[in-house]
Scaffold this motif. Structure first.
Motif, PDB file in Angstrom:
ATOM      1  N   GLU A  84      -7.062   1.329  -7.388  1.00  0.00           N
ATOM      2  CA  GLU A  84      -8.077   2.081  -6.630  1.00  0.00           C
ATOM      3  C   GLU A  84      -7.898   1.950  -5.119  1.00  0.00           C
ATOM      4  O   GLU A  84      -8.319   2.812  -4.356  1.00  0.00           O
ATOM      5  N   GLN A  85      -7.269   0.859  -4.666  1.00  0.00           N
ATOM      6  CA  GLN A  85      -7.045   0.648  -3.230  1.00  0.00           C
ATOM      7  C   GLN A  85      -5.660   1.141  -2.785  1.00  0.00           C
ATOM      8  O   GLN A  85      -5.229   0.851  -1.678  1.00  0.00           O
ATOM      9  N   THR A  95       0.841  -1.187   0.000  1.00  0.00           N
ATOM     10  CA  THR A  95       0.000   0.000   0.000  1.00  0.00           C
ATOM     11  C   THR A  95       0.879   1.240   0.000  1.00  0.00           C
ATOM     12  O   THR A  95       1.807   1.364   0.805  1.00  0.00           O
TER      13      THR A  95
END
Length: 105
Positions: free
Chosen positions: A95-96, A53
């Motif tokens: 998108e995450q 992330t």
């Protein structure tokens, strides 16, 4: 033939001859040094970040590891210019905000 015509023909022939001249007398360009230069981005160093992330902290760590002078996170909806900056690290995310691609430019 009048003077103008003769002058144009001579000028044209001279320009063509100058364009065809040999470059053998010019010194060869120095070979580019191998390896990264200061402030040059090396994206392969941070390829291991794919799947993680993206956070501002991770972006800064990646920038430093890649040797880039700047870095940015690119989302699927990011608007970017077409300018190429070899000293900039790009982290493409989904998108995450999961890193899907790492490039320089």
């Amino acid at each position: 033939m009048n003077f103008k015509t003769r002058f144009c023909l001579i000028l044209g022939a001279t320009l063509i001859a100058a364009g065809c001249s040999s470059t053998a007398d010019k010194p060869a360009a120095a070979a580019a040094p191998s390896g990264p230069t200061p402030d040059s981005c090396t994206s392969s160093v941070v390829e291991h970040l794919k799947g993680q992330t993206a956070t501002p902290e991770l972006l800064e760590q990646a920038r430093q590891q890649a040797g880039a002078s700047s870095a940015r996170i690119l989302t699927p909806t990011s608007v970017v210019t077409l300018e190429y900056n070899r000293q900039r690290l790009n982290l493409n995310v989904d998108e995450q905000r999961i890193i899907t691609r790492v490039t320089c430019g």
